[in-house]
Write a protein that holds these residues in place. Structure first.
Motif, PDB file in Angstrom:
ATOM      1  N   GLY A   1      -3.116   5.277  -4.552  1.00  0.00           N
ATOM      2  CA  GLY A   1      -3.399   6.482  -3.774  1.00  0.00           C
ATOM      3  C   GLY A   1      -4.771   6.468  -3.138  1.00  0.00           C
ATOM      4  N   VAL A   2      -5.738   5.832  -3.801  1.00  0.00           N
ATOM      5  CA  VAL A   2      -7.097   5.778  -3.258  1.00  0.00           C
ATOM      6  C   VAL A   2      -7.347   4.437  -2.581  1.00  0.00           C
ATOM      7  N   ALA A   3      -6.704   3.396  -3.115  1.00  0.00           N
ATOM      8  CA  ALA A   3      -6.995   2.037  -2.659  1.00  0.00           C
ATOM      9  C   ALA A   3      -6.794   1.882  -1.153  1.00  0.00           C
ATOM     10  N   ASP A   4      -5.803   2.592  -0.581  1.00  0.00           N
ATOM     11  CA  ASP A   4      -5.523   2.422   0.838  1.00  0.00           C
ATOM     12  C   ASP A   4      -6.653   2.924   1.737  1.00  0.00           C
ATOM     13  N   THR A   5      -7.622   3.641   1.171  1.00  0.00           N
ATOM     14  CA  THR A   5      -8.736   4.104   2.012  1.00  0.00           C
ATOM     15  C   THR A   5      -9.918   3.150   1.969  1.00  0.00           C
ATOM     16  N   VAL A   6      -9.775   2.013   1.279  1.00  0.00           N
ATOM     17  CA  VAL A   6     -10.945   1.166   1.036  1.00  0.00           C
ATOM     18  C   VAL A   6     -11.554   0.631   2.329  1.00  0.00           C
ATOM     19  N   VAL A   7     -10.716   0.325   3.322  1.00  0.00           N
ATOM     20  CA  VAL A   7     -11.249  -0.207   4.577  1.00  0.00           C
ATOM     21  C   VAL A   7     -12.188   0.801   5.239  1.00  0.00           C
ATOM     22  N   LEU A   8     -11.877   2.098   5.062  1.00  0.00           N
ATOM     23  CA  LEU A   8     -12.706   3.128   5.686  1.00  0.00           C
ATOM     24  C   LEU A   8     -14.087   3.191   5.044  1.00  0.00           C
ATOM     25  N   THR A   9     -14.188   2.794   3.773  1.00  0.00           N
ATOM     26  CA  THR A   9     -15.451   2.979   3.058  1.00  0.00           C
ATOM     27  C   THR A   9     -16.338   1.739   3.090  1.00  0.00           C
TER      28      THR A   9
ATOM     29  N   TYR B   1      10.495   4.071   8.923  1.00  0.00           N
ATOM     30  CA  TYR B   1       9.302   3.325   9.314  1.00  0.00           C
ATOM     31  C   TYR B   1       8.203   4.257   9.836  1.00  0.00           C
ATOM     32  N   VAL B   2       8.608   5.348  10.480  1.00  0.00           N
ATOM     33  CA  VAL B   2       7.602   6.285  10.996  1.00  0.00           C
ATOM     34  C   VAL B   2       6.913   7.016   9.844  1.00  0.00           C
ATOM     35  N   VAL B   3       7.675   7.288   8.759  1.00  0.00           N
ATOM     36  CA  VAL B   3       7.118   8.105   7.668  1.00  0.00           C
ATOM     37  C   VAL B   3       5.801   7.538   7.114  1.00  0.00           C
ATOM     38  N   PRO B   4       5.715   6.222   6.780  1.00  0.00           N
ATOM     39  CA  PRO B   4       4.431   5.719   6.268  1.00  0.00           C
ATOM     40  C   PRO B   4       3.287   5.862   7.270  1.00  0.00           C
ATOM     41  N   GLN B   5       3.616   5.804   8.579  1.00  0.00           N
ATOM     42  CA  GLN B   5       2.554   5.980   9.574  1.00  0.00           C
ATOM     43  C   GLN B   5       1.980   7.402   9.471  1.00  0.00           C
ATOM     44  N   LEU B   6       2.876   8.359   9.294  1.00  0.00           N
ATOM     45  CA  LEU B   6       2.418   9.751   9.198  1.00  0.00           C
ATOM     46  C   LEU B   6       1.678   9.975   7.879  1.00  0.00           C
ATOM     47  N   HIS B   7       2.148   9.331   6.812  1.00  0.00           N
ATOM     48  CA  HIS B   7       1.424   9.402   5.540  1.00  0.00           C
ATOM     49  C   HIS B   7       0.024   8.822   5.688  1.00  0.00           C
ATOM     50  N   GLY B   8      -0.067   7.697   6.424  1.00  0.00           N
ATOM     51  CA  GLY B   8      -1.372   7.077   6.634  1.00  0.00           C
ATOM     52  C   GLY B   8      -2.311   8.021   7.364  1.00  0.00           C
TER      53      GLY B   8
ATOM     54  N   ILE C   1       5.699  12.383  -1.114  1.00  0.00           N
ATOM     55  CA  ILE C   1       4.356  11.997  -1.537  1.00  0.00           C
ATOM     56  C   ILE C   1       4.109  10.565  -1.077  1.00  0.00           C
ATOM     57  N   PRO C   2       2.951  10.307  -0.444  1.00  0.00           N
ATOM     58  CA  PRO C   2       2.687   8.949   0.026  1.00  0.00           C
ATOM     59  C   PRO C   2       2.678   7.932  -1.113  1.00  0.00           C
ATOM     60  N   GLN C   3       3.383   6.835  -0.917  1.00  0.00           N
ATOM     61  CA  GLN C   3       3.288   5.701  -1.833  1.00  0.00           C
ATOM     62  C   GLN C   3       2.310   4.707  -1.197  1.00  0.00           C
ATOM     63  N   GLY C   4       2.177   3.544  -1.786  1.00  0.00           N
ATOM     64  CA  GLY C   4       1.346   2.514  -1.165  1.00  0.00           C
ATOM     65  C   GLY C   4       1.884   2.197   0.227  1.00  0.00           C
ATOM     66  N   LEU C   5       0.982   2.150   1.221  1.00  0.00           N
ATOM     67  CA  LEU C   5       1.453   2.045   2.600  1.00  0.00           C
ATOM     68  C   LEU C   5       2.152   0.723   2.875  1.00  0.00           C
TER      69      LEU C   5
ATOM     70  N   LEU D   1      -2.867  -3.233   3.563  1.00  0.00           N
ATOM     71  CA  LEU D   1      -3.023  -4.608   3.082  1.00  0.00           C
ATOM     72  C   LEU D   1      -4.260  -4.757   2.208  1.00  0.00           C
ATOM     73  N   SER D   2      -5.417  -4.325   2.710  1.00  0.00           N
ATOM     74  CA  SER D   2      -6.614  -4.489   1.885  1.00  0.00           C
ATOM     75  C   SER D   2      -6.516  -3.611   0.637  1.00  0.00           C
ATOM     76  N   GLY D   3      -5.852  -2.454   0.775  1.00  0.00           N
ATOM     77  CA  GLY D   3      -5.648  -1.609  -0.397  1.00  0.00           C
ATOM     78  C   GLY D   3      -4.864  -2.330  -1.478  1.00  0.00           C
ATOM     79  N   LEU D   4      -3.807  -3.024  -1.077  1.00  0.00           N
ATOM     80  CA  LEU D   4      -2.967  -3.690  -2.071  1.00  0.00           C
ATOM     81  C   LEU D   4      -3.642  -4.957  -2.621  1.00  0.00           C
ATOM     82  N   VAL D   5      -4.432  -5.636  -1.777  1.00  0.00           N
ATOM     83  CA  VAL D   5      -5.192  -6.797  -2.287  1.00  0.00           C
ATOM     84  C   VAL D   5      -6.140  -6.313  -3.381  1.00  0.00           C
TER      85      VAL D   5
END
Lengths: 507, 176
Positions: free
Chosen positions: A299-307, A131-138, A379-383, A62-66
């Motif tokens: 591809g990078v945006a989804d990690t923003v919460v971690l940083t 539905y499980v696939v994006p969890q594993l990508h995450g 390949i992971p897409q936006g989660l 969510l924060s990645g896509l925002v």
């Protein structure tokens, strides 16, 4: 790279394992395994449902896509929450009273048809695996950002833990695990958010310097609500509203409530819990636009919460908060995947092996391995959009049949099968065609009306097919049912009475 | 709720005036649940409906009796009324919910002047989009849950009144 995130993951796994083991000691019977014996209390059950519903999509995506595309990202959590409202309005009480363990059980009971049951089972499995696939990508995404390991380590790690916990404890231990994980997830976003907002307010700067920015640049009109695309928004919201009804792990959860009334009350509590979580996650998305515009890349945006914590909170405090976020992310992957695997293993073991505990365990392992294989080769897409796609498919394939099954007595098995086939085939074709066009460089938006011979309207219809696949699937169900000379099954009235009549009061 | 209130019918027998019949609200549930509800866990086949009676697996006092007794017609009538009332309630909630959502969406997206209102550094439309929908969703959920429970209470009162309950089973002890 600090070792703290790895320690946090280790602690989370340890806690999960301990709670799962505790569950193992009290799960003794087959019905414990499937539905926690239907005696889980509303608050526990609501925590567990929320823990299962809040996936990698809203924790990271969510924060990645925002950050990436602006306010349109907020439609996803709003739609997920509103989807739960529809579940409450139309199916929570009746499905609890149906006495069925899984969605295929419900369809079988309602329509008295093994064929309809088999078709439903196949769709439930497809939806669950997708539905499980994006969890594993995450998990792959997070593990590479905290440790120097290849991405598959995260996916395989989650798959191993999930299949072990589910196979060991079934639904009862999963209920405890997920209730615990909901609170981990909420804390892991809310606590860092408090510190991040304090940092923005200047709490950690000498002299209390407040972070300043130009609202018109960070939150431009076009990326905000002012720039929304009417068709895409309506279609997406329709899918999210109806999709929740068709998700396998959502419905199976109502069977753990003692009765229909408590299933409804539980759902209200769930709505409050997930709303609070979504607001916290959305706030982090807003902060991300202020603090981390450099991460606004696919591809990078989804990690923003971690940083965010390490960017804003200095020293060890920031690292500890970042480790907490990582633990929360893993709780999100584990919670959603394990709930899905319980639901899917229930379907597989009942449909193929007669529903013994032993077959449930093996089914749990199989139902983790298949999406794992899929996750490793894709390949992971936006989660958050990957999860949204699953809702589109569920809403087209299963939701019309479930809703009509609860409320329309003329529904027949042939109508249901025809509707499920039409809905799923149309939706899958549209989504595959759309991703083929995107892969070929056409883009998915309605802009650039006739780029290379494919009109923008067609691309928009293919990218967000729910607005036409759901009505077509529903129309198919209704028309085929009305034309079916066999009519509805003989027991329909009795079954419907069972769905809608309240249980006797307990002393 | 505007559904007709069947209690208004003066020809209906008074509560408790008819001998106990086999029908009791809720007795269609499997005995497994009754057992589970009391903290004991009974092992049974995971095939939920192994009997030829089919999925609806009624207990002996369920729908397929050889001698339907007085009160059944009333109960069937009330049941249809309950289903209609719940469906009407759900549809009313979803239609008014969608109306509120549409209103909120149009307001936040089509009124450019709102962009100029900045709260804590964020333009108002963004804030509305991020936070504004959840209170609406929760409010509708609460309203529905309360109203649906009221529909069921009313049904229960009518059904128990029409079938009589001079010999309440142990499950109904304490029920008014």
């Amino acid at each position: 790279m600090s070792a703290l995130p790895l320690v946090a993951i280790g602690l989370l796994l340890l806690a999960t394992g301990l709670i799962g083991f505790y569950g193992l000691r009290i799960s003794r019977t087959t019905s414990d395994f499937f539905v926690a014996s239907r005696t889980v209390r509303p608050v526990w059950n609501a925590s567990a449902i929320s823990g299962e519903y809040l996936s990698a999509g809203t924790f990271l995506g969510l924060s990645g896509l925002v950050l990436l595309s602006g306010a349109e990202a907020f439609w996803f959590p709003v739609g997920y929450a509103a989807g739960y409202l529809l579940v409450l309005l139309f199916v929570a009480g009746p499905l609890r009273r149906s006495g069925a363990y899984t969605i295929p059980d419900f369809v079988h009971a309602r329509l008295d048809s093994v064929v309809a049951r088999r078709v439903t089972s196949v769709l439930v499995l497809v939806i669950g695996w997708l539905y499980v696939v994006p969890q594993l990508h995450g998990a792959a995404l997070v593990i590479t950002s905290v440790a120097p390991v290849p991405p598959w380590v995260g996916s395989v790690g989650i798959a191993v833990v999930v299949s072990a916990v589910v196979a060991a404890g079934g639904m009862r231990s999963i209920t405890f695990v997920q209730a615990f994980q909901f609170w981990v997830k909420l804390t892991a976003l809310a606590l860092p958010l408090v510190f991040v907002l304090m940092a923005l307010g200047g709490a950690f700067e000498p002299g209390g310097a407040v972070v300043t920015f130009d609202p018109a640049v960070v939150f431009p009109h076009d990326a905000g609500p002012g720039g929304l695309d009417a068709y895409a928004t309506v279609s997406l919201l329709l899918a999210l509203l109806l999709g929740t009804t068709g998700l396998p792990h959502v419905l199976v959860r109502f069977y753990t409530s003692p009765d229909g009334g408590s299933a409804r009350r539980t759902t209200v509590v769930v709505l409050v819990m997930i709303s609070v979580f979504y607001m916290v996650s959305s706030t982090l998305g807003l902060v991300a636009r202020v603090v981390a515009p450099d991460l606004a890349e696919p591809g990078v945006a989804d990690t923003v919460v971690l940083t965010l914590p390490t960017r804003l909170v200095p020293g060890l405090g920031g690292e500890l908060l970042a480790a907490l976020v990582v633990a929360g992310a893993f709780a999100a992957f584990l919670g959603t995947s394990s709930g899905l695997v319980v639901a899917l293993a229930g379907v597989v073991s009942q449909d193929l092996f007669g529903g013994t505990v032993r077959s449930f365990r093996w089914s749990a392992v199989a139902c983790t391995l298949i999406p794992l294989a899929f996750a490793l080769v894709t390949i992971p897409q936006g989660l958050v959009t990957s999860v949204g796609t699953v809702f589109v498919f569920a809403a087209s394939a299963l939701s019309p049949v479930i809703l009509l099954g609860v409320w329309w007595r003329r529904l027949t098995a042939r109508g249901a099968v025809a509707g499920m086939v039409v809905g799923s085939v149309l939706c899958a074709t549209a989504l595959l065609a759309s991703s083929a066009l995107v892969a070929a460089g056409y883009g998915a938006g309605p802009s650039g009306v006739t780029a290379d011979g494919v009109p923008g309207v067609v691309r928009a219809l293919l990218a967000q097919p729910a607005a036409w696949t759901i009505p077509l699937a529903t129309a198919t169900v209704v028309v085929v049912s009305l034309l079916d000379r066999h009519g509805p099954p003989l027991r329909t009235d009795r079954f419907l009475r069972r769905l809608h009549v309240p249980e006797r009061r307990r002393p | 709720m505007s559904d007709p209130d069947p209690t208004a019918d003066p020809s209906r027998p008074p509560a408790g005036g008819v001998p106990a019949t086999a029908w009791r609200p809720g007795t269609q549930h499997s005995d497994t649940e009754a057992v589970l509800g009391r903290g004991r866990v009974r092992v049974r086949s995971t095939d939920p409906w192994p009997d030829a009676d089919g999925p609806a697996g009624d207990s002996p006092s369920g729908g397929s009796r050889a001698h339907p007794e007085e009160g059944d017609d009333d109960v069937a009538h009330y049941t249809r009324g309950l289903v209609r009332a719940q469906l009407r309630l759900g549809l009313a909630c979803v239609v008014s919910f969608l109306a509120v959502v549409t209103l909120l969406t149009v307001t936040m997206s089509a009124v450019p002047a709102l962009d100029a209102v900045v709260v804590l550094g964020v333009p108002l439309p963004w804030l509305v989009h991020a936070y504004g929908f959840y209170p609406v969703i929760v409010a509708f959920a609460v309203v529905f849950a309360v109203a649906a429970a009221r529909n069921e209470r009313r049904y229960r009162a009518l059904a128990e009144g029409s079938t009589g309950s001079s010999e309440p089973g142990p499950d109904e002890a304490g029920a008014p």
